[in-house]
Design an enzyme around this catalytic site. Structure first.
Site, mmCIF file in Angstrom:
data_model
loop_
_atom_site.group_PDB
_atom_site.id
_atom_site.type_symbol
_atom_site.label_atom_id
_atom_site.label_comp_id
_atom_site.label_asym_id
_atom_site.label_seq_id
_atom_site.Cartn_x
_atom_site.Cartn_y
_atom_site.Cartn_z
ATOM 1 N N ASN A 13 0.892 -1.169 0.000
ATOM 2 C CA ASN A 13 0.000 0.000 0.000
ATOM 3 C C ASN A 13 0.921 1.207 0.000
ATOM 4 O O ASN A 13 1.515 1.527 1.027
ATOM 5 C CB ASN A 13 -0.892 -0.032 1.256
ATOM 6 C CG ASN A 13 -1.705 1.256 1.389
ATOM 7 O OD1 ASN A 13 -1.764 2.058 0.460
ATOM 8 N ND2 ASN A 13 -2.327 1.457 2.540
ATOM 9 N N TRP A 14 1.031 1.815 -1.149
ATOM 10 C CA TRP A 14 2.004 2.906 -1.289
ATOM 11 C C TRP A 14 1.544 4.208 -0.631
ATOM 12 O O TRP A 14 2.305 5.137 -0.498
ATOM 13 C CB TRP A 14 2.293 3.151 -2.781
ATOM 14 C CG TRP A 14 3.074 2.056 -3.441
ATOM 15 C CD1 TRP A 14 3.382 0.824 -2.934
ATOM 16 C CD2 TRP A 14 3.654 2.095 -4.759
ATOM 17 N NE1 TRP A 14 4.117 0.100 -3.848
ATOM 18 C CE2 TRP A 14 4.294 0.855 -4.971
ATOM 19 C CE3 TRP A 14 3.684 3.049 -5.773
ATOM 20 C CZ2 TRP A 14 4.970 0.555 -6.172
ATOM 21 C CZ3 TRP A 14 4.348 2.759 -6.962
ATOM 22 C CH2 TRP A 14 4.977 1.519 -7.139
ATOM 23 N N LYS A 15 0.255 4.266 -0.273
ATOM 24 C CA LYS A 15 -0.304 5.480 0.353
ATOM 25 C C LYS A 15 -0.056 6.687 -0.548
ATOM 26 O O LYS A 15 -0.135 6.548 -1.763
ATOM 27 C CB LYS A 15 0.245 5.642 1.772
ATOM 28 C CG LYS A 15 0.082 4.353 2.586
ATOM 29 C CD LYS A 15 0.357 4.495 4.044
ATOM 30 C CE LYS A 15 0.124 3.158 4.745
ATOM 31 N NZ LYS A 15 0.283 3.227 6.186
ATOM 32 N N HIS A 98 -9.225 1.606 4.907
ATOM 33 C CA HIS A 98 -7.935 1.727 5.598
ATOM 34 C C HIS A 98 -8.096 2.667 6.797
ATOM 35 O O HIS A 98 -8.856 3.640 6.734
ATOM 36 C CB HIS A 98 -6.866 2.257 4.636
ATOM 37 C CG HIS A 98 -5.489 2.140 5.214
ATOM 38 N ND1 HIS A 98 -4.990 3.063 6.097
ATOM 39 C CD2 HIS A 98 -4.540 1.184 5.081
ATOM 40 C CE1 HIS A 98 -3.772 2.683 6.468
ATOM 41 N NE2 HIS A 98 -3.477 1.540 5.869
ATOM 42 N N GLU A 100 -6.346 4.966 7.866
ATOM 43 C CA GLU A 100 -6.067 6.384 7.586
ATOM 44 C C GLU A 100 -7.291 7.061 6.968
ATOM 45 O O GLU A 100 -7.538 8.233 7.205
ATOM 46 C CB GLU A 100 -4.825 6.494 6.683
ATOM 47 C CG GLU A 100 -3.552 6.210 7.479
ATOM 48 C CD GLU A 100 -2.437 5.547 6.697
ATOM 49 O OE1 GLU A 100 -2.438 5.602 5.457
ATOM 50 O OE2 GLU A 100 -1.551 4.954 7.350
ATOM 51 N N GLU A 170 -5.211 -4.781 10.420
ATOM 52 C CA GLU A 170 -4.183 -3.776 10.675
ATOM 53 C C GLU A 170 -4.457 -3.080 12.003
ATOM 54 O O GLU A 170 -5.270 -2.148 12.055
ATOM 55 C CB GLU A 170 -4.177 -2.736 9.546
ATOM 56 C CG GLU A 170 -3.889 -3.317 8.183
ATOM 57 C CD GLU A 170 -3.242 -2.287 7.252
ATOM 58 O OE1 GLU A 170 -2.267 -2.654 6.607
ATOM 59 O OE2 GLU A 170 -3.694 -1.132 7.202
ATOM 60 N N GLY A 176 2.844 2.299 10.739
ATOM 61 C CA GLY A 176 3.821 3.372 10.578
ATOM 62 C C GLY A 176 4.521 3.751 11.871
ATOM 63 O O GLY A 176 5.162 4.789 11.958
ATOM 64 N N SER A 216 3.673 -2.205 10.154
ATOM 65 C CA SER A 216 5.121 -2.337 10.350
ATOM 66 C C SER A 216 5.656 -3.720 9.997
ATOM 67 O O SER A 216 6.628 -4.191 10.584
ATOM 68 C CB SER A 216 5.519 -1.946 11.782
ATOM 69 O OG SER A 216 5.139 -0.614 12.050
ATOM 70 N N GLY A 237 3.065 -1.150 4.161
ATOM 71 C CA GLY A 237 3.197 0.273 3.878
ATOM 72 C C GLY A 237 4.638 0.618 3.551
ATOM 73 O O GLY A 237 5.130 0.368 2.450
ATOM 74 N N GLY A 238 5.339 1.166 4.534
ATOM 75 C CA GLY A 238 6.704 1.661 4.336
ATOM 76 C C GLY A 238 7.635 0.722 3.581
ATOM 77 O O GLY A 238 8.327 1.136 2.636
HETATM 78 P P1 13P Z 1 3.347 0.318 7.581
HETATM 79 O O1 13P Z 1 3.802 -0.986 6.987
HETATM 80 O O2 13P Z 1 4.098 1.507 7.074
HETATM 81 O O3 13P Z 1 3.232 0.257 9.071
HETATM 82 O O4 13P Z 1 1.834 0.537 7.035
HETATM 83 C C1 13P Z 1 0.943 -0.482 7.153
HETATM 84 C C2 13P Z 1 -0.265 -0.110 6.408
HETATM 85 O O5 13P Z 1 -0.995 0.789 6.781
HETATM 86 C C3 13P Z 1 -0.566 -0.849 5.170
HETATM 87 O O6 13P Z 1 -1.845 -0.559 4.716
#
Ligand code: 13P
Length: 255
Positions: A13-15, A98, A100, A170, A176, A216, A237-238
Site C-alpha cells: 500500500n504505497w499510500k 484503511h 487512515e 491492521e 507506521g 510495520s 506500507g513503508g
Molecule cells: P506500515 O507498513 O508503514 O506500518 O503501514 C501499514 C499499512 O498501513 C498498510 O496498509
C-alpha cells in the site's frame, strides 16, 4: 498460512507516495525480484499512478490495486473515482476502509460496506481493512471492535462474493509506528476474524478467505508473522516502497 486452503497475498500500500514516473521506476525494480513468487503480488498505488503502473506490470506476475473507490457509478461527486474508471484501466484490487481513511477522512463502516459491495459488483477485489485503536486494545475490546467491523463492512456480501474478498487486519497502533503486533497477537486476531466469518457464512467459506496482517511488517519480521496458520499474507506500507524489502517479504510468503 495454510496454503492448502487459501492463497497467500502480499500487497504493497504505497499510500500518498510516488509520482507516476517514480511508480514506474519502482515497479521496474520490483518485477524481476518477485518473478518467481509463489504467492500473489500486488501494488496498490495512488490514482494518478494507476495507468502507468498497469502498463509497467504487463506480462509480469505483479497486479495493481487502487487505494479507494467510490460506490456510485458516476455523477456529482467531485474528486471521487468510480469502479468503472478503475476497471477500464485494468485495476484488479482496491484497498477499502484503511484506518487512515477512517481516521482522517470520515470513513465509516457504512461507507466501507457501500464501497465493498460496489467493488464486488464491478468485479474488483476489495482488500477490506479492519483493526483496533490502541486504547480499544487497552480497554480489552479488540474482539468487539473487529467483530463489529467485519459484520458491518461485509453486510449483504454473499458467500459467492466473499471468494473475492481479502481481509487485512491492521492494528492501528502498529501502522507506521515501527511497533509490530507480535506474531501471536496477529494470529489471535486473524483467527478471530476467521471465526467471525465462519459464523456469518460457514467454515469452508471462512477457510478460503485470505487474511493479511498489516502494520510495520518488514523483511525482518515477515517470516515469523507469515509462519502463523491464519496469517495469509501482508499489507505493507513503508517497506513496500523499497524494492528489496518488499521482495524479501514476498519471498517469505512464497515458502
Ligand atoms: P506500515 O507498513 O508503514 O506500518 O503501514 C501499514 C499499512 O498501513 C498498510 O496498509
Amino acid at each position: 498460512m495454510d496454503k492448502a486452503k487459501r492463497k497467500a497475498i502480499i500487497a504493497g500500500n504505497w499510500k500518498m507516495n510516488k509520482t507516476p514516473s517514480e511508480a514506474k521506476a519502482l515497479l521496474e525494480e520490483i518485477k524481476p525480484l518477485v518473478s518467481d513468487a509463489d504467492c500473489e503480488v500486488i501494488a496498490c498505488v495512488p490514482y494518478v499512478d494507476l495507468a502507468a503502473a498497469v502498463e509497467t506490470v504487463k506480462g509480469s506476475n505483479v497486479k495493481i490495486g487502487a487505494e479507494n473507490v467510490h460506490w456510485e457509478e458516476k455523477g456529482a461527486f467531485t474528486g471521487e473515482i468510480s469502479t468503472g474508471m478503475l476497471k477500464e484501466i485494468g485495476v484488479e484490487y482496491v484497498v477499502l476502509g484503511h484506518s487512515e481513511r477512517r481516521q482522517y477522512f470520515g470513513e465509516t463502516d457504512e461507507t466501507v460496506n457501500k464501497r465493498t459491495k460496489a467493488a464486488l459488483a464491478a468485479g474488483l477485489k476489495p482488500i477490506v481493512c479492519v483493526g483496533e485503536l490502541l486504547w480499544e486494545r487497552e480497554c480489552d475490546i479488540t474482539e468487539e471492535v473487529i467483530a463489529r467491523q467485519i459484520k458491518l463492512d461485509l453486510w449483504d456480501v454473499t458467500e459467492d462474493e466473499l471468494k473475492n474478498v481479502v481481509i487485512a487486519y491492521e492494528p492501528v497502533w502498529a501502522i507506521g509506528t515501527g511497533k509490530t503486533a507480535t506474531a501471536d497477537q496477529a494470529e489471535e486476531v486473524c483467527a478471530f476474524i476467521r471465526a467471525q466469518l465462519a459464523k456469518l457464512y460457514n467454515q469452508a467459506a471462512a477457510d478460503a478467505v485470505t487474511i493479511q496482517y498489516g502494520g510495520s511488517m518488514n523483511d525482518g519480521n515477515a517470516d515469523e508473522l507469515l509462519g502463523k496458520t491464519n496469517v495469509d499474507g501482508g499489507l505493507i506500507g513503508g517497506a513496500s516502497l523499497v524494492a528489496e524489502k518488499f521482495a524479501a517479504i514476498v519471498k517469505a510468503a512464497s515458502k
